[in-house]
Motif scaffolding. Structure first.
Motif, PDB file in Angstrom:
ATOM      1  N   ASP A 160      41.769   1.277  49.966  1.00 28.34           N
ATOM      2  CA  ASP A 160      42.726   1.581  50.023  1.00 28.34           C
ATOM      3  C   ASP A 160      44.092   1.529  49.182  1.00 28.34           C
ATOM      4  OD1 ASP A 160      41.649   3.524  51.866  1.00 28.34           O
ATOM      5  OD2 ASP A 160      42.555   2.155  53.199  1.00 28.34           O
ATOM      6  N   LYS A 161      43.342   0.403  48.096  1.00 29.86           N
ATOM      7  CA  LYS A 161      44.637  -0.202  47.331  1.00 29.86           C
ATOM      8  C   LYS A 161      44.788   0.790  45.844  1.00 29.86           C
ATOM      9  CE  LYS A 161      45.014  -4.544  43.262  1.00 29.86           C
ATOM     10  NZ  LYS A 161      46.427  -5.040  44.901  1.00 29.86           N
ATOM     11  N   ARG A 162      46.064   0.659  46.099  1.00 30.89           N
ATOM     12  CA  ARG A 162      46.855   1.509  45.262  1.00 30.89           C
ATOM     13  C   ARG A 162      47.019   0.918  44.058  1.00 30.89           C
ATOM     14  NH1 ARG A 162      50.935   5.287  48.608  1.00 30.89           N
ATOM     15  NH2 ARG A 162      49.066   6.185  50.123  1.00 30.89           N
ATOM     16  N   ALA A 163      47.171   1.725  43.233  1.00 24.54           N
ATOM     17  CA  ALA A 163      47.026   1.014  42.231  1.00 24.54           C
ATOM     18  C   ALA A 163      48.974   0.895  41.663  1.00 24.54           C
ATOM     19  CB  ALA A 163      46.327   2.758  40.978  1.00 24.54           C
ATOM     20  N   PRO A 164      49.453  -0.425  40.901  1.00 23.12           N
ATOM     21  CA  PRO A 164      50.288  -0.586  40.245  1.00 23.12           C
ATOM     22  C   PRO A 164      51.489  -0.198  39.357  1.00 23.12           C
ATOM     23  CG  PRO A 164      49.414  -2.570  40.595  1.00 23.12           C
ATOM     24  CD  PRO A 164      48.208  -1.159  41.373  1.00 23.12           C
ATOM     25  N   ALA A 165      51.882   0.003  39.446  1.00 25.59           N
ATOM     26  CA  ALA A 165      52.459   1.503  38.190  1.00 25.59           C
ATOM     27  C   ALA A 165      51.973   1.059  36.496  1.00 25.59           C
ATOM     28  CB  ALA A 165      54.189   1.316  38.143  1.00 25.59           C
ATOM     29  N   ASP A 166      51.714  -0.344  36.667  1.00 23.37           N
ATOM     30  CA  ASP A 166      52.254  -1.226  34.973  1.00 23.37           C
ATOM     31  C   ASP A 166      49.999  -1.262  35.210  1.00 23.37           C
ATOM     32  OD1 ASP A 166      51.025  -3.147  37.472  1.00 23.37           O
ATOM     33  OD2 ASP A 166      52.169  -4.371  35.492  1.00 23.37           O
ATOM     34  N   ALA A 167      49.333  -0.883  36.304  1.00 20.51           N
ATOM     35  CA  ALA A 167      47.797  -1.229  36.192  1.00 20.51           C
ATOM     36  C   ALA A 167      47.376  -0.368  34.873  1.00 20.51           C
ATOM     37  CB  ALA A 167      46.793  -0.018  37.266  1.00 20.51           C
ATOM     38  N   VAL A 168      46.511  -1.098  34.366  1.00 24.74           N
ATOM     39  CA  VAL A 168      45.499  -0.998  32.919  1.00 24.74           C
ATOM     40  C   VAL A 168      44.459   0.656  33.983  1.00 24.74           C
ATOM     41  CG1 VAL A 168      44.270  -1.011  31.419  1.00 24.74           C
ATOM     42  CG2 VAL A 168      45.806  -3.193  32.079  1.00 24.74           C
ATOM     43  N   LYS A 169      44.114   1.822  33.222  1.00 23.59           N
ATOM     44  CA  LYS A 169      43.115   2.484  33.470  1.00 23.59           C
ATOM     45  C   LYS A 169      42.014   2.819  32.386  1.00 23.59           C
ATOM     46  CE  LYS A 169      46.472   4.540  36.689  1.00 23.59           C
ATOM     47  NZ  LYS A 169      47.935   4.192  36.265  1.00 23.59           N
ATOM     48  N   VAL A 170      41.156   2.939  33.269  1.00 24.15           N
ATOM     49  CA  VAL A 170      40.430   2.912  31.966  1.00 24.15           C
ATOM     50  C   VAL A 170      39.242   3.656  32.745  1.00 24.15           C
ATOM     51  CG1 VAL A 170      38.647   1.830  31.283  1.00 24.15           C
ATOM     52  CG2 VAL A 170      40.250   0.292  31.673  1.00 24.15           C
ATOM     53  N   THR A 171      38.207   4.545  31.627  1.00 25.26           N
ATOM     54  CA  THR A 171      37.122   5.491  31.953  1.00 25.26           C
ATOM     55  C   THR A 171      35.950   5.281  31.714  1.00 25.26           C
ATOM     56  OG1 THR A 171      38.907   7.635  31.950  1.00 25.26           O
ATOM     57  CG2 THR A 171      36.333   7.840  32.015  1.00 25.26           C
ATOM     58  N   VAL A 172      35.464   4.630  32.941  1.00 28.70           N
ATOM     59  CA  VAL A 172      33.958   4.056  32.444  1.00 28.70           C
ATOM     60  C   VAL A 172      32.573   5.202  32.722  1.00 28.70           C
ATOM     61  CG1 VAL A 172      32.172   2.208  32.871  1.00 28.70           C
ATOM     62  CG2 VAL A 172      34.941   1.912  33.020  1.00 28.70           C
ATOM     63  N   VAL A 173      32.490   5.784  31.443  1.00 32.28           N
ATOM     64  CA  VAL A 173      31.147   6.577  31.198  1.00 32.28           C
ATOM     65  C   VAL A 173      29.731   6.107  31.089  1.00 32.28           C
ATOM     66  CG1 VAL A 173      29.944   9.065  30.721  1.00 32.28           C
ATOM     67  CG2 VAL A 173      32.853   7.829  30.598  1.00 32.28           C
ATOM     68  N   GLY A 174      28.746   6.327  32.191  1.00 35.19           N
ATOM     69  CA  GLY A 174      27.386   5.145  32.004  1.00 35.19           C
ATOM     70  C   GLY A 174      26.843   5.903  31.101  1.00 35.19           C
ATOM     71  N   HIS A 175      26.251   5.881  29.923  1.00 38.77           N
ATOM     72  CA  HIS A 175      25.009   6.611  29.262  1.00 38.77           C
ATOM     73  C   HIS A 175      24.042   6.124  29.502  1.00 38.77           C
ATOM     74  CE1 HIS A 175      28.144   9.146  26.931  1.00 38.77           C
ATOM     75  NE2 HIS A 175      28.409   7.911  27.092  1.00 38.77           N
ATOM     76  N   GLN A 176      22.717   7.076  29.063  1.00 41.86           N
ATOM     77  CA  GLN A 176      21.378   5.670  29.050  1.00 41.86           C
ATOM     78  C   GLN A 176      21.587   5.758  27.744  1.00 41.86           C
ATOM     79  OE1 GLN A 176      19.030   8.989  30.100  1.00 41.86           O
ATOM     80  NE2 GLN A 176      18.076   8.125  31.381  1.00 41.86           N
ATOM     81  N   TRP A 177      21.593   3.981  27.148  1.00 38.47           N
ATOM     82  CA  TRP A 177      21.316   2.614  28.189  1.00 38.47           C
ATOM     83  C   TRP A 177      22.666   1.989  27.708  1.00 38.47           C
ATOM     84  CZ3 TRP A 177      16.864   5.280  26.981  1.00 38.47           C
ATOM     85  CH2 TRP A 177      15.980   5.385  27.753  1.00 38.47           C
ATOM     86  N   TRP A 178      24.438   2.869  27.623  1.00 40.70           N
ATOM     87  CA  TRP A 178      24.869   1.533  27.231  1.00 40.70           C
ATOM     88  C   TRP A 178      26.450   2.216  28.235  1.00 40.70           C
ATOM     89  CZ3 TRP A 178      28.745   4.444  24.653  1.00 40.70           C
ATOM     90  CH2 TRP A 178      28.705   5.655  24.219  1.00 40.70           C
ATOM     91  N   TRP A 179      27.443   1.861  27.807  1.00 42.45           N
ATOM     92  CA  TRP A 179      28.592   1.974  28.610  1.00 42.45           C
ATOM     93  C   TRP A 179      29.301   2.643  27.530  1.00 42.45           C
ATOM     94  CZ3 TRP A 179      28.081   1.505  33.824  1.00 42.45           C
ATOM     95  CH2 TRP A 179      27.653   0.981  34.390  1.00 42.45           C
ATOM     96  N   GLU A 180      30.601   4.006  27.623  1.00 44.05           N
ATOM     97  CA  GLU A 180      31.450   3.825  27.008  1.00 44.05           C
ATOM     98  C   GLU A 180      32.776   3.837  27.639  1.00 44.05           C
ATOM     99  OE1 GLU A 180      31.421   8.408  26.380  1.00 44.05           O
ATOM    100  OE2 GLU A 180      33.540   8.055  26.173  1.00 44.05           O
ATOM    101  N   ILE A 181      33.940   2.945  27.094  1.00 46.85           N
ATOM    102  CA  ILE A 181      34.982   1.869  27.650  1.00 46.85           C
ATOM    103  C   ILE A 181      36.078   3.028  27.621  1.00 46.85           C
ATOM    104  CG2 ILE A 181      35.916   0.598  27.997  1.00 46.85           C
ATOM    105  CD1 ILE A 181      33.460  -1.405  28.175  1.00 46.85           C
TER     106      ILE A 181
END
Ligand code: CUA
Length: 337
Positions: free
Chosen positions: A117-138
């Protein structure tokens, strides 16, 4: 194929070769350094203490019974008195386990919902992490940055709270995002978006793993979270935002003439492939092959010349480059600072 011990040596070297940055030990949930990892740690301690108490009580009673009622010389060869249907005992061993399960369930539910339930503060860093075989897209959508395998986040402190909110997606199969000292695991599922957040109260590099078996190189799908001071984080962001400025014109030409561009992006060039890691600032990363080996010109060259010998089964093919092309492409990649 390389010997596993060689690979472990390389990995160890990668883990240690990051200059002054402290590398926090891998997998240590008992030394949490982030808020949600603290909650996971506390509930682990509660669960383990309840289980340890049960173990001691049951083990103690069992040992007592075995010793106290062991067969002795001169015992009658008949069965001892059989006791059936004691209401007190029946009630006790029904009610106590129910209470234990109730306490464990409720405290787990409380911690889980408090974290979710934690709300993102206004200055939160937002990241989309995409899992791939076999590495992480950030991806940092709000900052216009795409990186791979190494997630930079700012330090969280009382005077300057900084939280990073992650959106987790998969490009292929189920993966799991887990950096034990920063938070619990969250599954990364195809066609589903999961959310989590992390923070870290000590600078340094935190190691994590993919926590869901996802194929041959699951164990080599390593995550690094690099925790910078807020100032260093801003510097990193500024550097990543720039386009590639290579000083290898011939190398760039060769690179762009090859199939590399179908899978890799180098911002500022026609290479816009999305299948493999973004290479715009390749050399700003500490490791390649998703945390397997230290990132330096020599390893980049070995990787390009024969990726399958370093990470068997990975989806980058051997490009069959001749010696000259290999030289030029490696020099170009090594110039992507
Ligand atoms: Cu990705 Cu296991």
């Amino acid at each position: 194929m390389r010997h596993p011990r060689v690979l472990f040596g390389l990995w160890l070297a990668a883990a240690c070769s990051v200059g002054a940055q402290q590398v926090h030990s891998i997998g240590n949930i008992f030394r949490p350094l982030g808020d949600s990892a603290d909650s996971v740690f506390r509930i682990s301690v509660l669960t383990l203490s309840i289980c340890a108490t049960i173990f001691v009580v049951v083990g103690g009673l069992l040992t007592y019974a075995i010793i106290r009622f062991r067969s002795r010389a001169g015992d009658h060869a008949t069965e001892p008195a059989q006791v059936y249907g004691s209401n007190q005992i029946e009630i006790a061993w029904t009610v106590i386990p129910i209470l234990i399960v109730f306490v464990l369930t409720m405290s787990a539910a409380r911690v889980t919902s408090a974290i979710q339930d934690k709300r993102a503060p206004a200055d939160a860093v937002k990241v989309t992490v995409v899992g791939h075989q076999w590495w992480w897209e950030i991806r940092y959508p709000e900052l216009g940055i795409v990186a791979a395998n190494e997630l930079h986040i700012p330090l969280n402190s009382k005077t300057n709270p900084k939280y990073t909110f992650l959106t987790l997606e998969s490009a292929d199969v189920a993966h799991g995002f887990w950096v034990p000292q920063l938070s619990g695991k969250t599954d990364v599922i195809p066609n589903r978006t999961n959310k989590m957040w992390i923070d870290a109260r000590e600078l340094g590099v935190y190691l994590g793993n993919c926590s869901e078996y996802c194929g041959t190189q699951h164990a080599n799908m390593l995550i690094r979270v690099v925790v910078d001071t807020p100032e260093d984080f801003d510097k990193w962001v500024a550097a990543q935002k720039t386009e590639a400025a290579p000083d290898e014109a011939t190398g760039q030409q060769t690179f762009l003439s090859l199939n590399c561009v179908n899978c890799h992006t180098v911002r500022g060039t026609p290479a816009q492939g999305k299948f493999g890691p973004d290479l715009t600032h390749l050399m700003s990363r500490q490791t390649i092959a998703s945390g397997m080996i230290p990132n330096n010109a020599r390893n980049v060259r070995s990787w390009v010349s024969d990726p399958q010998s370093i990470k068997p089964g990975n989806l980058m093919p051997d490009m069959q480059l001749d010696e000259k092309q290999l030289e030029q492409v490696s020099a170009y990649l090594a110039s992507l600072k």
